[in-house]
Write a protein that holds these residues in place. Structure first.
Motif, PDB file in Angstrom:
ATOM      1  N   SER A   2       8.041  -8.710 -14.002  1.00  0.00           N
ATOM      2  CA  SER A   2       7.764  -7.294 -13.765  1.00  0.00           C
ATOM      3  C   SER A   2       8.919  -6.756 -12.925  1.00  0.00           C
ATOM      4  O   SER A   2       9.559  -7.122 -12.340  1.00  0.00           O
ATOM      5  CB  SER A   2       6.290  -6.988 -13.212  1.00  0.00           C
ATOM      6  N   ASP A 397      14.405   2.392 -25.866  1.00  0.00           N
ATOM      7  CA  ASP A 397      13.866   1.182 -25.588  1.00  0.00           C
ATOM      8  C   ASP A 397      14.915  -0.040 -25.534  1.00  0.00           C
ATOM      9  O   ASP A 397      15.933  -0.118 -26.247  1.00  0.00           O
ATOM     10  CB  ASP A 397      12.831   0.807 -26.716  1.00  0.00           C
ATOM     11  N   GLN A 399      15.764  -4.441 -24.328  1.00  0.00           N
ATOM     12  CA  GLN A 399      15.363  -5.680 -24.077  1.00  0.00           C
ATOM     13  C   GLN A 399      16.364  -6.415 -23.091  1.00  0.00           C
ATOM     14  O   GLN A 399      17.533  -6.496 -23.319  1.00  0.00           O
ATOM     15  CB  GLN A 399      15.449  -6.566 -25.514  1.00  0.00           C
ATOM     16  N   PRO A 404      11.865  -8.886 -19.720  1.00  0.00           N
ATOM     17  CA  PRO A 404      10.886  -8.088 -20.550  1.00  0.00           C
ATOM     18  C   PRO A 404      11.917  -6.942 -21.221  1.00  0.00           C
ATOM     19  O   PRO A 404      12.736  -6.736 -20.969  1.00  0.00           O
ATOM     20  CB  PRO A 404      10.115  -7.496 -19.451  1.00  0.00           C
ATOM     21  N   ALA A 405      10.947  -6.338 -22.348  1.00  0.00           N
ATOM     22  CA  ALA A 405      11.439  -4.957 -22.864  1.00  0.00           C
ATOM     23  C   ALA A 405      11.257  -4.125 -21.889  1.00  0.00           C
ATOM     24  O   ALA A 405      10.285  -4.018 -20.858  1.00  0.00           O
ATOM     25  CB  ALA A 405      10.698  -4.858 -24.074  1.00  0.00           C
ATOM     26  N   THR A 407      11.518   0.470 -21.427  1.00  0.00           N
ATOM     27  CA  THR A 407      11.700   1.784 -21.762  1.00  0.00           C
ATOM     28  C   THR A 407      12.290   2.733 -20.506  1.00  0.00           C
ATOM     29  O   THR A 407      11.705   2.583 -19.507  1.00  0.00           O
ATOM     30  CB  THR A 407      10.183   2.387 -22.259  1.00  0.00           C
ATOM     31  N   GLN A 418      10.111   1.548 -17.435  1.00  0.00           N
ATOM     32  CA  GLN A 418       8.569   0.942 -17.539  1.00  0.00           C
ATOM     33  C   GLN A 418       8.818  -0.057 -18.292  1.00  0.00           C
ATOM     34  O   GLN A 418       9.339  -0.096 -19.507  1.00  0.00           O
ATOM     35  CB  GLN A 418       7.758   2.181 -18.201  1.00  0.00           C
ATOM     36  N   THR A 420       7.371  -3.433 -19.845  1.00  0.00           N
ATOM     37  CA  THR A 420       5.974  -3.582 -20.836  1.00  0.00           C
ATOM     38  C   THR A 420       4.714  -4.058 -19.952  1.00  0.00           C
ATOM     39  O   THR A 420       4.921  -5.127 -19.241  1.00  0.00           O
ATOM     40  CB  THR A 420       6.362  -4.795 -22.139  1.00  0.00           C
ATOM     41  N   GLY A 421       3.824  -3.393 -20.198  1.00  0.00           N
ATOM     42  CA  GLY A 421       2.663  -3.794 -19.419  1.00  0.00           C
ATOM     43  C   GLY A 421       2.559  -3.416 -17.951  1.00  0.00           C
ATOM     44  O   GLY A 421       1.812  -3.859 -17.047  1.00  0.00           O
TER      45      GLY A 421
END
Length: 566
Positions: A2, A397, A399, A404-405, A407, A418, A420-421
């Protein structure tokens, strides 16, 4: 991963010096000491620090040998806010991070001088007999590989959970370390590749304590600290009258101290005051008593390995005006350090920070400038507004390679990220041209490609992750076999420099290495095009009429270098 948690927690920190001490072409022949006499030292430090968005405080010393064999020492304490009563002082003990490794090397050199060890000894002989130590085609990991970061062992012990990123090493035991060694494998022969490894350094720390028959703190105290007069230096047993400085994130927030099990602390667990480090560098410049002087001399000798990395026993080496500079940087969760000395000129420099600066490039620019005023000083990173066109170029977007991916979007006049999740985080922007999260320690460094488009590299927790835009219409990167990669292997003199870029295959990957520097991996992005995104490097190979690779173009930071294969 994260965005508010580091991908790795390996920073203690890897070296920054490569060819970094080359005096710029056309630099004036100013006296190297011109910027450090008397009050000028504080003035120089403040030029680098005042207004820096981190709010960091620095403790700095410059040491010069005098004609009578003694030393002149100048010191200063300064903070980014210009405070006349900084939160640090002479009694403040800083985490020095990986500079500790040079002290561990001195302990090993002492064992060698006493006939109790040899650099060519296999590591296995220093560990319990039932511990499995990996080999490569029968070639063992030797002590020389541990002190040159060429063991082939990974950066961190595999399979060992570092559950608390604010104090990542505290829970690791010797049993954890040895079990991780049993799980390790080598991809190439020891000595072949320079790969900075805190795992290897923890093993060396444990091995030295075991061979000497005393705990590491006792060894350091009796064999290094006491002989040099480093009365405030320690690992876990803080001396009376010494204050433990508080560490800070680059956001200015206080962060917990890093702790180590005593016999593993040779990786980066020493705390020391500025005067302790002055005494240490004086020892490096010839003021150490015997038998420590002989051990220190041994640690300073260059060690040759097939990797061609300029290195001594845990000292990084760099050329400066025909001389050799020894240096090492350090970084923990809340501190940074830089120590360097020029033995021939009898000059040493120490910079200690109560703020983690690793993600921001460390303390090298200030330290190198104090070593020689012809080298650029660097400037404070000041918060400023990001160019709207740059924000627009990054929106979309992405990667992260191995992560993680993510944005990126505009939020008013600023950028936000941000993963993912995860929640969105607001980003600041500084005068160095980088974005940074306001809520945690990381850095987003935009990079402009040769075609004018932008990409970025994400720095967090010691990890450097390249980002690639997610585009459903983009061609997939090619997958190349080791045999296909061999087509690019060779030597490429880079015009108009004196550097030669060596390109070779290691395992199933392509690596490049410039003269006197460390090797770095190349990732294929399309036919005959590779990149080392973490360094902002793109390499385009050229083929001749016969279809064979006969040259390349290297693009980095707006520079274009060309090489013909020889």
């Amino acid at each position: 991963m994260s965005p508010n948690r580091p991908r790795t927690v390996s920073s203690l920190v890897a070296p920054l010096l490569a060819a970094a001490l080359a005096v710029p072409a056309g630099a004036c022949a100013a006296s190297p000491s011109a910027a450090t006499g008397g009050d000028a030292l504080r003035t120089t430090v403040e030029k680098r620090l005042l207004g820096d968005r981190t709010g960091a405080c620095f403790a700095v010393a410059v040491i010069d040998g005098t004609g009578d064999g003694d030393f002149d020492v100048r010191r200063t304490f300064a903070c980014a806010d210009g405070s006349t009563a900084p939160r640090i002082g002479p009694a403040s003990a800083f985490e020095i991070g990986s500079v500790t490794k040079t002290m561990t090397a001195a302990l090993l050199a002492g064992l060698i001088e006493a006939g109790q060890a040899d650099l060519d000894d296999p590591l296995a002989g220093y560990l319990p007999g039932d511990v499995r130590v990996p080999t490569f085609e029968g070639q063992p990991v030797r002590l020389r590989h541990l002190v040159t970061h060429t063991s082939g062992l990974p950066a961190l012990p595999p399979g060992v959970e570092m559950s608390d990123p604010t104090d990542p090493y505290a829970a690791i035991t010797a049993d954890d370390l040895l079990a991780a060694l049993g799980r390790s494998t080598l991809a190439q022969a020891p000595g072949e590749r320079f790969e900075y490894s805190n795992f290897a350094s923890m093993l060396l720390s444990y091995a030295i304590a075991r061979r000497a028959g005393e705990d590491l703190e006792t060894l350091l105290d009796t064999r290094v600290f006491t002989p040099l007069g480093m009365g405030g230096a320690y690992i876990n047993d803080r001396p009376q009258g010494i204050e433990e400085a508080a560490g800070h994130l680059p956001s200015g927030k206080v962060t917990p101290a890093w702790r180590f099990r005593t016999d593993l602390a040779g990786v980066g667990g020493v705390r020391a005051t500025l005067d302790d480090m002055v005494a240490y560098v004086r020892g490096q410049l010839g003021a150490a008593p015997e038998p420590l002087a002989a051990a220190i001399g041994l640690t300073q000798q260059p060690l040759s390995t097939p990797s061609a990395q300029p290195i001594a026993m845990n000292w990084m080496l760099a050329p400066l005006d025909g001389r050799t500079v020894h240096a090492h940087e350090g970084g923990t969760g809340g501190f940074s350090s830089f120590v360097a000395f020029d033995r021939e000129r009898r000059r040493g420099v120490i910079v200690l920070s109560d703020t983690a600066m690793t993600t921001l490039g460390g303390l090298g620019s200030l330290g190198q400038h104090l070593l020689d005023a012809r080298l650029p000083l660097g400037a404070p990173r000041k918060a400023t507004a990001a160019p709207p066109t740059l924000i627009e170029a990054l929106v979309g977007d992405w990667q992260l390679q191995g992560g993680p991916a993510m944005t990126l979007r505009r939020n008013g006049d600023a950028l936000e990220i941000q993963a993912t999740g995860q929640p969105a985080f607001a980003m600041g922007y500084d005068s160095a041209g980088d974005f940074y999260p306001l809520a945690f320690d990381a850095l987003l460094s935009p990079q402009k490609g040769a075609d004018g488009s932008y990409r970025f590299v994400w720095h967090q927790g010691g990890g450097v992750l390249a980002a690639r835009r997610i585009d459903a219409n983009a061609d997939a990167a090619p997958t190349l076999t080791a045999e296909a990669l061999e087509a690019y292997a060779g030597e490429y003199p880079l015009d108009p420099t004196d550097l030669v870029l060596s390109v070779r295959v290691q395992g199933d990957a392509l690596f490049a290495q410039a003269t006197g520097q460390g090797a770095f991996p190349l990732t294929p992005v399309k036919d005959d095009v590779f990149e080392a995104a973490a360094y902002g490097i793109e390499i385009r190979f050229r083929r001749g009429d016969d279809g064979a690779v006969d040259g390349l173009t290297l693009l980095q930071g707006g520079q274009t270098l060309r090489g013909v294969r020889r």
